[in-house]
Design a protein around this motif. Structure first.
Motif, PDB file in Angstrom:
ATOM      1  N   PRO A 204      49.940  62.031  70.282  1.00 22.23           N
ATOM      2  CA  PRO A 204      49.107  62.008  69.072  1.00 22.23           C
ATOM      3  C   PRO A 204      48.980  60.609  68.457  1.00 22.23           C
ATOM      4  O   PRO A 204      47.972  60.308  67.821  1.00 22.23           O
ATOM      5  N   ASP A 205      49.967  59.735  68.678  1.00 24.74           N
ATOM      6  CA  ASP A 205      49.839  58.349  68.241  1.00 24.74           C
ATOM      7  C   ASP A 205      48.629  57.710  68.925  1.00 24.74           C
ATOM      8  O   ASP A 205      47.806  57.059  68.276  1.00 24.74           O
ATOM      9  N   ALA A 206      48.515  57.919  70.231  1.00 25.51           N
ATOM     10  CA  ALA A 206      47.397  57.347  70.989  1.00 25.51           C
ATOM     11  C   ALA A 206      46.072  58.008  70.592  1.00 25.51           C
ATOM     12  O   ALA A 206      45.037  57.327  70.506  1.00 25.51           O
ATOM     13  N   VAL A 207      46.087  59.308  70.348  1.00 28.63           N
ATOM     14  CA  VAL A 207      44.868  59.991  69.921  1.00 28.63           C
ATOM     15  C   VAL A 207      44.399  59.424  68.582  1.00 28.63           C
ATOM     16  O   VAL A 207      43.214  59.126  68.405  1.00 28.63           O
ATOM     17  N   CYS A 208      45.332  59.241  67.643  1.00 25.76           N
ATOM     18  CA  CYS A 208      44.975  58.602  66.362  1.00 25.76           C
ATOM     19  C   CYS A 208      44.392  57.212  66.605  1.00 25.76           C
ATOM     20  O   CYS A 208      43.381  56.835  65.999  1.00 25.76           O
ATOM     21  N   GLY A 209      45.019  56.458  67.477  1.00 23.96           N
ATOM     22  CA  GLY A 209      44.534  55.118  67.793  1.00 23.96           C
ATOM     23  C   GLY A 209      43.130  55.135  68.373  1.00 23.96           C
ATOM     24  O   GLY A 209      42.293  54.294  68.033  1.00 23.96           O
ATOM     25  N   ALA A 210      42.859  56.104  69.232  1.00 27.00           N
ATOM     26  CA  ALA A 210      41.519  56.222  69.821  1.00 27.00           C
ATOM     27  C   ALA A 210      40.485  56.582  68.752  1.00 27.00           C
ATOM     28  O   ALA A 210      39.340  56.120  68.806  1.00 27.00           O
ATOM     29  N   VAL A 211      40.894  57.384  67.757  1.00 20.64           N
ATOM     30  CA  VAL A 211      39.986  57.719  66.652  1.00 20.64           C
ATOM     31  C   VAL A 211      39.706  56.466  65.819  1.00 20.64           C
ATOM     32  O   VAL A 211      38.559  56.202  65.456  1.00 20.64           O
ATOM     33  N   VAL A 212      40.738  55.693  65.530  1.00 19.18           N
ATOM     34  CA  VAL A 212      40.551  54.437  64.801  1.00 19.18           C
ATOM     35  C   VAL A 212      39.610  53.524  65.582  1.00 19.18           C
ATOM     36  O   VAL A 212      38.669  52.958  65.018  1.00 19.18           O
ATOM     37  N   ASP A 213      39.854  53.393  66.886  1.00 22.35           N
ATOM     38  CA  ASP A 213      38.990  52.533  67.702  1.00 22.35           C
ATOM     39  C   ASP A 213      37.538  53.019  67.692  1.00 22.35           C
ATOM     40  O   ASP A 213      36.608  52.218  67.685  1.00 22.35           O
ATOM     41  N   ARG A 214      37.337  54.339  67.679  1.00 23.36           N
ATOM     42  CA  ARG A 214      35.977  54.880  67.596  1.00 23.36           C
ATOM     43  C   ARG A 214      35.313  54.417  66.301  1.00 23.36           C
ATOM     44  O   ARG A 214      34.149  54.023  66.292  1.00 23.36           O
ATOM     45  N   ARG A 215      36.063  54.430  65.207  1.00 28.58           N
ATOM     46  CA  ARG A 215      35.515  53.977  63.923  1.00 28.58           C
ATOM     47  C   ARG A 215      35.161  52.490  63.972  1.00 28.58           C
ATOM     48  O   ARG A 215      34.315  52.031  63.205  1.00 28.58           O
ATOM     49  N   LEU A 216      35.822  51.748  64.847  1.00 30.43           N
ATOM     50  CA  LEU A 216      35.574  50.307  64.974  1.00 30.43           C
ATOM     51  C   LEU A 216      34.557  49.994  66.075  1.00 30.43           C
ATOM     52  O   LEU A 216      34.405  48.844  66.482  1.00 30.43           O
ATOM     53  N   GLY A 217      33.887  51.042  66.584  1.00 30.81           N
ATOM     54  CA  GLY A 217      32.833  50.847  67.575  1.00 30.81           C
ATOM     55  C   GLY A 217      33.296  50.886  69.025  1.00 30.81           C
ATOM     56  O   GLY A 217      32.524  50.557  69.924  1.00 30.81           O
ATOM     57  N   ARG A 218      34.536  51.275  69.253  1.00 32.75           N
ATOM     58  CA  ARG A 218      35.055  51.352  70.625  1.00 32.75           C
ATOM     59  C   ARG A 218      35.345  52.826  70.953  1.00 32.75           C
ATOM     60  O   ARG A 218      36.490  53.260  70.942  1.00 32.75           O
ATOM     61  N   SER A 219      34.303  53.581  71.250  1.00 32.91           N
ATOM     62  CA  SER A 219      34.437  55.023  71.435  1.00 32.91           C
ATOM     63  C   SER A 219      34.814  55.426  72.864  1.00 32.91           C
ATOM     64  O   SER A 219      35.049  56.599  73.126  1.00 32.91           O
ATOM     65  N   HIS A 220      34.889  54.466  73.782  1.00 29.04           N
ATOM     66  CA  HIS A 220      35.151  54.806  75.190  1.00 29.04           C
ATOM     67  C   HIS A 220      36.531  55.429  75.406  1.00 29.04           C
ATOM     68  O   HIS A 220      36.706  56.241  76.304  1.00 29.04           O
ATOM     69  N   TYR A 221      37.512  55.087  74.579  1.00 23.42           N
ATOM     70  CA  TYR A 221      38.841  55.697  74.733  1.00 23.42           C
ATOM     71  C   TYR A 221      38.784  57.189  74.395  1.00 23.42           C
ATOM     72  O   TYR A 221      39.252  58.032  75.151  1.00 23.42           O
ATOM     73  N   LEU A 222      38.186  57.507  73.267  1.00 25.22           N
ATOM     74  CA  LEU A 222      38.102  58.893  72.829  1.00 25.22           C
ATOM     75  C   LEU A 222      37.234  59.714  73.773  1.00 25.22           C
ATOM     76  O   LEU A 222      37.497  60.900  74.002  1.00 25.22           O
ATOM     77  N   ALA A 223      36.230  59.079  74.359  1.00 25.20           N
ATOM     78  CA  ALA A 223      35.344  59.786  75.299  1.00 25.20           C
ATOM     79  C   ALA A 223      36.119  60.332  76.496  1.00 25.20           C
ATOM     80  O   ALA A 223      35.759  61.374  77.049  1.00 25.20           O
ATOM     81  N   LEU A 224      37.203  59.682  76.877  1.00 29.00           N
ATOM     82  CA  LEU A 224      38.010  60.156  78.014  1.00 29.00           C
ATOM     83  C   LEU A 224      38.731  61.467  77.698  1.00 29.00           C
ATOM     84  O   LEU A 224      39.174  62.171  78.598  1.00 29.00           O
ATOM     85  N   LEU A 225      38.844  61.801  76.415  1.00 26.39           N
ATOM     86  CA  LEU A 225      39.507  63.042  76.010  1.00 26.39           C
ATOM     87  C   LEU A 225      38.505  64.136  75.657  1.00 26.39           C
ATOM     88  O   LEU A 225      38.881  65.184  75.136  1.00 26.39           O
ATOM     89  N   HIS A 226      37.238  63.913  75.948  1.00 28.33           N
ATOM     90  CA  HIS A 226      36.169  64.862  75.639  1.00 28.33           C
ATOM     91  C   HIS A 226      36.527  66.262  76.139  1.00 28.33           C
ATOM     92  O   HIS A 226      37.013  66.430  77.248  1.00 28.33           O
ATOM     93  N   GLY A 227      36.294  67.237  75.296  1.00 24.66           N
ATOM     94  CA  GLY A 227      36.542  68.625  75.679  1.00 24.66           C
ATOM     95  C   GLY A 227      37.934  69.122  75.347  1.00 24.66           C
ATOM     96  O   GLY A 227      38.224  70.298  75.513  1.00 24.66           O
ATOM     97  N   THR A 228      38.809  68.222  74.884  1.00 23.19           N
ATOM     98  CA  THR A 228      40.172  68.643  74.556  1.00 23.19           C
ATOM     99  C   THR A 228      40.456  68.506  73.062  1.00 23.19           C
ATOM    100  O   THR A 228      41.590  68.675  72.637  1.00 23.19           O
ATOM    101  N   ILE A 229      39.424  68.207  72.276  1.00 21.95           N
ATOM    102  CA  ILE A 229      39.627  67.898  70.858  1.00 21.95           C
ATOM    103  C   ILE A 229      38.982  68.943  69.954  1.00 21.95           C
ATOM    104  O   ILE A 229      37.822  69.316  70.143  1.00 21.95           O
TER     105      ILE A 229
END
Length: 188
Positions: A156-181
């Motif tokens: 969940p630390d990494a998931v939070c980080g990926a959400v933060v990165d999405r807010r900063l315009g780097r959505s590719h990390y969160l996209a790898l978790l698509h379908g599990t959120i």
């Protein structure tokens, strides 16, 4: 027993000043030892734990790719409140939504990353209030563990980080978790 592992990210920087994120990871496998081993392989030798904030871009990609291979569901509560809202208020608002959702999903136990005795006590007080007012069932077990000693909290630390990165315009990390959120948003 169905267990969720929970970590948070408070906003820092102008873009995230009013944002608080609470993420829960629910492993959907009985192979938790193997999951922990996968995560331990990613931890830098000098570090106490795997931490998104300290990871570089290539490490973050490896972290998210590894998490995507672990059979799990992630529930994210993202709260945006007025600038004067303190992190503890953000946390209580997010906890109420997150624990209610987890209880509804049949989660029996939650493990928060420990934030120290005082903060853990405030969490336990909030949980008692939620049990009394019926937001969560009385038998949901809530504990705290130190992050370095429970690798499943690194997810969940990494998931939070990926959400933060999405807010900063780097959505590719969160996209790898698509379908599990499962996503819950509070505020504008």
């Amino acid at each position: 027993m169905v267990t969720a592992y929970i970590d948070e990210s408070g906003g820092s920087g102008r873009e995230l000043q009013n944002v608080y994120i609470l993420a829960a990871t629910i492993p959907l496998t009985d192979q938790l030892s193997e999951c922990r081993s996968l995560l331990l392989e990613l931890k830098p030798a000098h570090a106490r734990k795997l931490h998104w904030y300290e990871a570089g871009e290539s490490d973050r990609t490896r972290i998210v790719e590894t998490i995507a291979r672990i059979e799990a569901m992630h529930v994210i509560v993202e709260s945006v409140e007025p600038p004067e809202t303190k992190d503890e208020r953000h946390r209580r608002l997010c906890m109420r939504l997150l624990l209610a959702r987890l209880d509804h999903m049949g989660v029996d136990a939650v493990v928060f990353e420990s934030r120290g005795l005082g903060s853990n006590h405030r969490d336990r007080t909030m949980v008692k209030t939620m049990r009394v007012d019926g937001t969560i069932s009385a038998d949901m077990e809530v504990t705290h563990r130190d992050g370095p000693f429970e690798p499943l909290l690194w997810i969940p630390d990494a998931v939070c980080g990926a959400v933060v990165d999405r807010r900063l315009g780097r959505s590719h990390y969160l996209a790898l978790l698509h379908g599990t959120i499962d996503w819950i948003t509070r505020g504008p």
